[in-house]
Design an enzyme around this catalytic site. Structure first.
Site, PDB file in Angstrom:
ATOM      1  N   ALA A   1       0.653  -1.264   0.296  1.00  0.00           N
ATOM      2  CA  ALA A   1       0.437   0.011   0.273  1.00  0.00           C
ATOM      3  C   ALA A   1       0.822   1.328  -0.469  1.00  0.00           C
ATOM      4  O   ALA A   1       1.990   1.506   0.210  1.00  0.00           O
ATOM      5  CB  ALA A   1      -0.682   0.007   1.232  1.00  0.00           C
TER       6      ALA A   1
ATOM      7  N   GLU B   1       4.773  13.291 -13.306  1.00  0.00           N
ATOM      8  CA  GLU B   1       3.551  13.254 -11.982  1.00  0.00           C
ATOM      9  C   GLU B   1       4.119  14.071 -11.357  1.00  0.00           C
ATOM     10  O   GLU B   1       5.883  13.709 -10.298  1.00  0.00           O
ATOM     11  CB  GLU B   1       3.265  11.761 -11.779  1.00  0.00           C
ATOM     12  CG  GLU B   1       2.579  12.246 -10.549  1.00  0.00           C
ATOM     13  CD  GLU B   1       1.578  10.209 -10.126  1.00  0.00           C
ATOM     14  OE1 GLU B   1       0.512  10.669 -10.071  1.00  0.00           O
ATOM     15  OE2 GLU B   1       2.666   9.694 -10.930  1.00  0.00           O
TER      16      GLU B   1
ATOM     17  N   GLU C   1      -2.106  -0.544  -9.367  1.00  0.00           N
ATOM     18  CA  GLU C   1      -2.404   0.793  -9.544  1.00  0.00           C
ATOM     19  C   GLU C   1      -1.321   2.248  -9.185  1.00  0.00           C
ATOM     20  O   GLU C   1      -0.850   2.543  -8.499  1.00  0.00           O
ATOM     21  CB  GLU C   1      -4.158   1.186  -8.796  1.00  0.00           C
ATOM     22  CG  GLU C   1      -4.646   2.399  -8.754  1.00  0.00           C
ATOM     23  CD  GLU C   1      -4.095   3.682  -8.584  1.00  0.00           C
ATOM     24  OE1 GLU C   1      -3.105   4.308  -8.569  1.00  0.00           O
ATOM     25  OE2 GLU C   1      -4.780   4.541  -7.262  1.00  0.00           O
TER      26      GLU C   1
ATOM     27  N   LYS D   1       2.164  -4.870   3.131  1.00  0.00           N
ATOM     28  CA  LYS D   1       2.866  -4.042   3.313  1.00  0.00           C
ATOM     29  C   LYS D   1       2.827  -2.468   3.156  1.00  0.00           C
ATOM     30  O   LYS D   1       2.670  -1.868   2.208  1.00  0.00           O
ATOM     31  CB  LYS D   1       4.242  -4.203   2.921  1.00  0.00           C
ATOM     32  CG  LYS D   1       5.614  -3.505   3.254  1.00  0.00           C
ATOM     33  CD  LYS D   1       6.904  -3.160   2.466  1.00  0.00           C
ATOM     34  CE  LYS D   1       6.515  -2.299   1.833  1.00  0.00           C
ATOM     35  NZ  LYS D   1       6.536  -1.380   2.668  1.00  0.00           N
TER      36      LYS D   1
ATOM     37  N   TRP E   1       1.378   5.650   0.706  1.00  0.00           N
ATOM     38  CA  TRP E   1       1.972   6.815   1.697  1.00  0.00           C
ATOM     39  C   TRP E   1       0.916   7.656   1.516  1.00  0.00           C
ATOM     40  O   TRP E   1       0.075   8.364   2.460  1.00  0.00           O
ATOM     41  CB  TRP E   1       2.686   6.823   1.696  1.00  0.00           C
ATOM     42  CG  TRP E   1       3.892   7.449   0.821  1.00  0.00           C
ATOM     43  CD1 TRP E   1       5.310   7.402   0.344  1.00  0.00           C
ATOM     44  CD2 TRP E   1       3.786   8.884   0.050  1.00  0.00           C
ATOM     45  NE1 TRP E   1       5.419   7.758  -0.453  1.00  0.00           N
ATOM     46  CE2 TRP E   1       4.940   9.128  -0.800  1.00  0.00           C
ATOM     47  CE3 TRP E   1       2.663  10.089  -0.110  1.00  0.00           C
ATOM     48  CZ2 TRP E   1       5.089  10.472  -1.938  1.00  0.00           C
ATOM     49  CZ3 TRP E   1       2.700  11.068  -0.578  1.00  0.00           C
ATOM     50  CH2 TRP E   1       4.050  10.650  -1.886  1.00  0.00           C
TER      51      TRP E   1
ATOM     52  N   CYS F   1      -3.154  10.154  -7.451  1.00  0.00           N
ATOM     53  CA  CYS F   1      -3.164  10.148  -8.543  1.00  0.00           C
ATOM     54  C   CYS F   1      -4.517  10.563  -9.258  1.00  0.00           C
ATOM     55  O   CYS F   1      -3.861  10.086 -10.674  1.00  0.00           O
ATOM     56  CB  CYS F   1      -2.589   8.272  -8.827  1.00  0.00           C
ATOM     57  SG  CYS F   1      -3.186   7.451  -7.878  1.00  0.00           S
TER      58      CYS F   1
END
Length: 484
Positions: free
Chosen positions: A152, A386, A256, A178, A154, A290
């Protein structure tokens, strides 16, 4: 005088443990820039233990009738609701997010999403049984995949954990999760809550496990021979590394990754409403999303008026401490992210203009001002890459065709939005935009029933929805003779 750090621990096979070799890493509060906790820096022995626990628990969890898995998930959702204030406080310390917005914008969706997947556990859809060859009946079974290694990010530590463990557990898989090394605290608390529910219901101890650590820990999880699937939400670079590592033993991969959402604003839109909604969707969570509305394309006839209004909206947007009810967002997550965002602004080309913001806020923590940049060209770095910060860029376009060209002209393809009163135009754009999601006259709402996921370098696989649930299943064909 030094303050003793709070001690976070892994959750493996139903108990909290330090890393086997005792190594730890400091966890920093992004509001202050100071360490407040230590977490295990897990290595091979820890990953081995977690995978062994998940593997041992899998047969019993897999063989439960779906209604029993639903019952467990519903109780987990109830427990999250009951302990919401604890989760909010820990997540705010984890990330610096405003307490009020975490309470209203994260806890309710998380609980709803767990309940959605609890229902999905009992609705495994597929082709009906039938005869496709004379004398033979075919049946399609949907089955859990096995142990799932999940990593996962932050930016939404709690919610992204939910997006991962809820469909996996609902489908009958077991999990080793994790969290990011910068935001492990709320995931450890979630493990306490989930573990308590599973123990109360008498389920195997290893159904849900949490392993803290860094990128190397994640690599060990993905490369481990036990998991049948690796799922990650993170950067494009991380996704590519996971896909490469998983390919060595043909693990299924769910990615993702990044985004660079185009926000296409036509001349017939309600400009004031569009500016209000886009600024919120661009600056929310410090732009660390995102799907954030950070790349705006505006028709040339209203460009100047839009930029002026957006710059004012940015100036009126406040960032600050979590307990300030007037702030829209808190700090960036870590010192590296602050440096990355500032670097984009420092490297702007001469033709770009900073209309608002463009600087750090305060002398401690990782706060950055709401920023608007205009005068940009399609091949500029800040358009193509990004930023993942509270920075909204603005470009102008002259025609629908040019808007589509600019919108699709990046390597990301996660989310997008179109702002117009012309229904036919909105339908044309929703078809032409090469993104996994197209919002019309809004940007950023998500619901549990609808899929979320992208194309191109934004990854593959879906979160949320029945599609996200099916990603955690495998399909088996069973054929039987009718002649006995």
């Amino acid at each position: 005088m030094t303050t003793e750090l709070r001690r976070l621990r892994n959750y493996i096979d139903g108990e909290f443990r330090d890393a086997a070799d005792g190594r730890t890493t400091e966890v920093v509060n992004p509001v202050t820039g100071e360490a407040y906790a230590s977490a295990p820096l897990s290595a091979e022995a820890d990953v081995d233990a977690a995978m062994a626990a998940a593997k041992a628990a899998f047969p019993a969890w897999r063989d439960l009738i779906p209604g029993e898995r639903q019952k467990a998930l519903l109780k987990i959702a109830d427990a999250f609701e009951e302990r919401a204030e604890e989760l909010i406080a820990v997540e705010s310390e984890n990330t610096g997010k405003p307490l009020g917005l975490t309470r209203t914008e994260e806890i309710p969706p998380m609980v709803d999403q767990i309940r959605f997947f609890a229902g999905a556990a009992r609705l495994l859809e597929g082709r009906s049984a039938g005869e496709y060859m004379e004398g033979l009946t075919s049946i399609v079974r949907r089955e859990p995949i096995g142990v799932c290694a999940q990593v996962a990010p932050w930016n939404y530590p709690m919610m992204m954990a939910v997006w991962k463990f809820a469909p996996a557990l609902a489908a009958g898989n077991t999990v080793v999760l994790k969290p990011s090394d910068t935001t492990p605290a709320s995931t450890v608390l979630m493990a306490e809550i989930i573990g308590g529910v599973l123990a109360e219901l008498g389920h195997p101890k290893g159904v849900f496990n949490v392993v803290c650590g860094d990128r190397d820990t994640g690599r060990l999880m993905v490369e481990h021979p036990v998991p049948a699937m690796a799922s990650i939400t993170g950067s494009v670079r991380a996704g590519m590394q996971v896909a490469e590592s998983a390919s060595k033993d043909l693990k299924r991969v769910h990615l993702e990754l990044g985004g660079k959402a185009p926000v296409v604003v036509f001349e017939d839109t309600d400009l004031a409403k569009a500016v209000e909604d886009i600024s919120t969707a661009g600056f929310f969570n410090a732009g660390q999303d995102c799907t954030a509305a950070t790349r705006v394309l505006v028709h040339e006839s209203i460009h100047d008026e839009f930029v002026t209004a957006l710059a004012k909206a940015a100036a009126d947007t406040k960032t600050g401490a979590p307990d300030d009810d007037d702030v829209l967002y808190g700090p960036l997550n870590n010192a590296n992210q602050l440096a990355q965002v500032a670097g984009f602004i420092d490297r702007l080309p001469a033709h770009a203009k900073v209309e608002a913001g463009g600087e750090r806020v305060g002398d401690k923590g990782y706060f950055y001002a709401p920023t608007v940049v205009s005068g940009l060209k399609q091949d500029d770095e800040i358009i193509q890459k990004e930023v993942f910060g509270p920075v909204i860029t603005v470009q102008s376009f002259s025609s629908e065709e040019q808007a589509i060209e600019y919108a699709n002209g990046v390597e990301y393809a996660l989310a997008s939005s179109v702002w117009t009163k012309n229904h036919a135009r909105a339908m044309r754009l929703s078809k032409a935009l090469d993104f996994g999601c197209v919002w019309i006259n809004t940007h950023i709402p998500l619901v549990a029933e609808m899929p979320h996921g992208g194309f191109k370098k934004s990854g593959y696989g879906k979160d949320l929805s029945a599609y996200g649930f099916e990603d955690y299943t495998r399909v088996k064909h069973v054929m039987t003779s009718l002649e006995g």
